[in-house]
Design an enzyme around this catalytic site. Structure first.
Site, PDB file in Angstrom:
ATOM      1  CE1 TYR A 140      40.203  34.099  53.511  1.00  0.00           C
ATOM      2  CE2 TYR A 140      38.088  32.505  53.414  1.00  0.00           C
ATOM      3  CZ  TYR A 140      39.230  32.904  52.991  1.00  0.00           C
ATOM      4  OH  TYR A 140      39.712  32.196  51.992  1.00  0.00           O
ATOM      5  CE  LYS A 189      54.612  41.420  50.337  1.00  0.00           C
ATOM      6  NZ  LYS A 189      55.527  40.843  49.367  1.00  0.00           N
ATOM      7  CG  ASP A 221      56.481  37.684  47.777  1.00  0.00           C
ATOM      8  OD1 ASP A 221      57.027  37.292  48.767  1.00  0.00           O
ATOM      9  OD2 ASP A 221      56.860  39.000  47.371  1.00  0.00           O
ATOM     10  CG  ASP A 245      41.770  30.189  50.436  1.00  0.00           C
ATOM     11  OD1 ASP A 245      41.515  29.049  50.375  1.00  0.00           O
ATOM     12  OD2 ASP A 245      41.317  30.922  49.471  1.00  0.00           O
ATOM     13  CG  ASP A 249      43.189  26.289  46.074  1.00  0.00           C
ATOM     14  OD1 ASP A 249      42.717  25.689  47.027  1.00  0.00           O
ATOM     15  OD2 ASP A 249      42.270  26.442  44.994  1.00  0.00           O
TER      16      ASP A 249
HETATM   17  C1  IPM Z   1      38.662  26.545  51.386  1.00  0.00           C
HETATM   18  C2  IPM Z   1      37.920  27.362  50.227  1.00  0.00           C
HETATM   19  C3  IPM Z   1      36.807  28.268  51.306  1.00  0.00           C
HETATM   20  C4  IPM Z   1      37.839  29.276  51.935  1.00  0.00           C
HETATM   21  C5  IPM Z   1      35.944  29.215  50.383  1.00  0.00           C
HETATM   22  C6  IPM Z   1      34.719  28.308  49.797  1.00  0.00           C
HETATM   23  C7  IPM Z   1      35.084  30.213  51.369  1.00  0.00           C
HETATM   24  O1  IPM Z   1      38.270  28.016  49.555  1.00  0.00           O
HETATM   25  O2  IPM Z   1      38.130  26.120  52.291  1.00  0.00           O
HETATM   26  O3  IPM Z   1      39.857  26.657  51.108  1.00  0.00           O
HETATM   27  O4  IPM Z   1      38.299  30.363  51.350  1.00  0.00           O
HETATM   28  O5  IPM Z   1      38.251  29.024  53.108  1.00  0.00           O
HETATM   29 MG    MG Z   2      40.545  27.632  49.227  1.00  0.00          MG
END
Ligand code: IPM
Ligand code: MG
Length: 360
Positions: A140, A189, A221, A245, A249
């Site tokens: 990032y 990784k 993975d 990240d 999710d």
């Molecule tokens: C999160 C989001 C952010 C990230 C985006 C919106 C930049 O996906 O907070 O997980 O990737 O950190």
């Molecule tokens: Mg995210």
């Protein structure tokens, strides 16, 4: 009186922020606490109004606050903007400015929601894990470039980590594991990436200071697969920015809905609290968004920034009880279940808190 900087941002942000403020004010009334709220612009909203996703007045406001509560940023309107004029850039700059290198993403299965998950209930029951994501390094924030090249262009992103950056997040992983089930999975990784090999060596060195905590290395993975195969094996997952990240999710689906997940971003100074979901532009302004991820983020704020454990717990219990009664926003509902609006969900949490705690 704690000063809270509110950043509603884009999409469903303003709607879920309104419900979160209602809940905080209720908690304040019942525990004789007061807050000073100040609202600032960030993301796409700030691009439209000030030409900058993190304008100076927002930066000043968050620096003067005791804690920052953010809803979400982003939307299709700004998707084709150059990098420095993207909503997400405002968020990333803010994380860097605040130095919040540690992002805590607790993932707990809410039993009444499990039937709505696409995964089998028996896999999800009892899941209680924490993803500790490094937040101010890695891909990032490494150098980026784009240059002309034969046949088109060449684009580069760089994955950079220093020993110090790895040490502080890994140490926090072992520390929080001590307050939980004393089990750490460090995700990397290392079979491919040099930064991961430095990560792994650092974990091994730090782990010696925590002989009471059991730890394993796991490749990212494999971790993605194990999270779905047998999520109960995990207690604390510590990992770099991008892996965290993606895995968070994925892990959100273990709870039933991504709309439920809060997060806390901690560093040496002011902390930042935000739900892990996005700004959901497709449902913005319709009053159907789930405010619980942000409401639970506010609970984390009360606990981590102000040390108000009881107040945090009351919010978390109210959420659990309202869900147990079958109250659902659209994202949480099974096919035949009735749904409530964003503000009705907020009102029901408020009522539940009021019923639990007499005004003192
Ligand atoms: C999160 C989001 C952010 C990230 C985006 C919106 C930049 O996906 O907070 O997980 O990737 O950190
Ligand atoms: Mg995210």
């Amino acid at each position: 009186m704690p000063k809270i900087a509110l950043l509603p941002g884009d999409g469903i942000g303003p709607e879920i922020t309104a419900e979160t403020v209602k809940v905080l004010e209720t908690v304040g009334r019942h525990f004789s606490r007061s807050f000073e709220f100040a609202t600032f612009s960030i993301g796409g909203d700030a691009i439209d109004r000030f030409g900058d996703p993190l304008p100076p007045q927002t930066l000043e406001g968050i620096r003067a606050a005791d804690a920052v509560l953010l809803a979400a940023v982003g939307g299709p309107k700004w998707d084709h903007n150059p990098g420095h004029l993207r909503p997400e850039t405002g968020l990333l700059r803010m994380r860097k400015e605040l130095g919040v290198y540690a992002n805590l993403r607790p993932v707990r299965a809410f039993e009444p929601l499990l039937h709505a998950s696409t995964l089998k209930q028996e896999v999800l029951l009892g899941v209680d894990l924490l993803i500790l994501r490094e937040l101010t390094g890695g891909l990032y924030f490494g150098e980026k470039s784009r240059k002309p090249a034969v046949g088109g262009e060449v684009a580069t992103d760089t994955l950079v980590y220093t020993t110090g950056e790895i040490e502080r997040i890994v140490r926090m992983g072992f520390e929080v594991a001590r307050t939980r089930r004393k089990r750490v999975h460090s995700v990397d990784k290392a079979n491919v990436l040099e930064s991961s090999r430095l990560w792994r060596e650092t974990v091994e060195r730090i782990a010696k200071e925590y002989p009471d905590v059991q730890y394993d290395h796991i490749l990212v993975d494999t971790c993605a697969m194990q999270l779905i195969r047998n999520p109960r094996q995990f207690d604390v997952i510590v990992t770099e920015n991008m892996f965290g990240d993606i895995l968070s999710d994925e892990a959100a689906m273990l709870t039933g809905s991504i709309g439920m997940l809060p997060s806390a971003s901690l560093g040496a100074g002011v902390a930042l609290y935000e739900p892990i979901h996005g700004s959901a532009p497709d449902i913005a302004g319709k009053g159907v968004a789930n405010p619980l991820g942000m409401i639970l983020s506010a609970a984390l704020m009360l606990r981590h920034s102000f040390g108000w454990e009881q107040e945090a717990t009351v919010i978390e219990q109210a959420v659990a009880e309202v869900l147990a009664e079958g109250v659902r926003t659209a994202d949480l509902a099974g096919p035949a279940e009735p749904t409530v609006s964003t503000s009705r969900m907020g009102d029901l949490i408020v009522q539940r808190i009021s019923a639990k705690v007499p005004i003192v």
